[in-house]
Design an enzyme around this catalytic site. Structure first.
Site, PDB file in Angstrom:
ATOM      1  CE1 TYR A  54      -3.054  -3.018   0.258  1.00 49.01           C
ATOM      2  CE2 TYR A  54      -3.548  -2.432   2.519  1.00 49.01           C
ATOM      3  CZ  TYR A  54      -3.746  -3.241   1.421  1.00 49.01           C
ATOM      4  OH  TYR A  54      -4.645  -4.284   1.499  1.00 49.01           O
ATOM      5  CG  HIS A 113      -1.068  -8.571  -0.462  1.00 47.62           C
ATOM      6  ND1 HIS A 113      -0.618  -7.285  -0.361  1.00 47.62           N
ATOM      7  CD2 HIS A 113      -2.398  -8.452  -0.605  1.00 47.62           C
ATOM      8  CE1 HIS A 113      -1.630  -6.433  -0.434  1.00 47.62           C
ATOM      9  NE2 HIS A 113      -2.725  -7.132  -0.595  1.00 47.62           N
TER      10      HIS A 113
END
Length: 284
Positions: A54, A113
């Site tokens: 992010y 992820h």
């Protein structure tokens, strides 16, 4: 009031948390996002989810700044490692950098992820080492479908997986066909990302549906709160909505006070039914 679910090692994890995707990338909104995260924690949403992906770490930096005023033991911090960093060559350095950006000595939960080229067995071994070193309390995965989960649990120590974070909301219920039942049978929690849909158009499609609007008005809540309440009513499921404004943070937190009955759930099922066959896992 903070609702919690129990992970399969006995750890308590909040049912409702805060997502931090795209946060920290716009300097003009820096203080507003800091304030929103802090208000969320003060309102009982002590789980904060972020990732090294992010904003190339900017989200973790923002979260780290936001949590400085709170006791670490009162928080439940989650971050995620890139698939290409999830092997022995890079994962220890990746975690170190995440911990530095978050300014914390450990993570409560560290997630892969999504699946990449690193063998799952290698990632599992590394996760267990990180846990043994006290750098993470637990580990899990993200964007794993049923076949992925079965493969993971067939590996040595694969049963130490605590959470699978996947896209799940009232308008995207594919996980209910086989993934969620399988995870429940193994005691693995589902963490729902994009619980209010993955874009504004999709969200409006759900919240403007006549039955949804009517039910929201009857319960004196917003359609978005109804969407969150649907997830919080699910066994072994937590949700991590993003909210970067105080108003949305308060609305999310107030959802913890809402209890849906059988009639409300029937209306939701009728308006947005779960699939009756296997569908591809939705992911972003």
């Amino acid at each position: 009031m903070e609702k919690k679910l129990k992970l399969n090692d006995g750890t308590d994890m909040p049912k409702l948390g805060q997502g931090a995707w795209y946060m920290g990338e716009n300097t003009s909104r820096h203080q507003e996002e800091i304030d929103a995260l802090r208000l969320g924690v003060q309102s009982g949403m002590t789980l904060i989810d972020t990732a090294e992906m992010y904003g190339d770490g900017l989200s973790e930096v923002l979260v780290g700044e936001a949590i400085k005023e709170f006791r670490r033991e009162d928080l439940f911090l989650v971050s995620k490692v890139y698939p290409h960093n999830a092997g022995r060559k890079n994962i220890f350095h990746s975690l170190k950098k995440s911990l530095e950006r978050l300014d914390t000595p450990y993570l409560d939960l560290y997630l892969l992820h999504w699946r990449g080229g690193v063998p799952l067995s290698e990632t599992v071994d590394c996760m267990e080492e990180l846990k043994a070193c006290g750098l993470i309390k637990n580990w899990g995965v993200s964007n794993f479908d049923t076949a992925d989960m079965k493969e993971l649990l067939s590996l040595p120590h694969g049963d130490q997986c605590r959470v699978n974070q996947v896209l799940y909301n009232l308008g995207s219920r594919g996980v209910e066909y086989d993934l969620l039942p399988y995870m429940r049978s193994k005691g693995i929690a589902l963490m729902a990302y994009c619980p209010l849909a993955h874009d504004d158009r999709t969200r409006r499609t759900i919240t403007n549906e006549p039955e949804i609007r009517s039910l929201s008005e009857r319960l004196d809540i917003t359609p978005e709160q109804l969407m969150l309440s649907f997830l919080l009513a699910q066994e072994n499921v937590c949700a991590i909505p993003k909210a970067s404004s105080p108003q949305h943070v308060r609305e999310n937190a107030d959802t913890l006070q809402i209890e849906l009955g059988e009639e409300e759930m029937r209306i939701l099922d009728s308006s947005f039914p779960a699939p009756t066959r296997k569908v591809f896992l939705d992911m972003l």
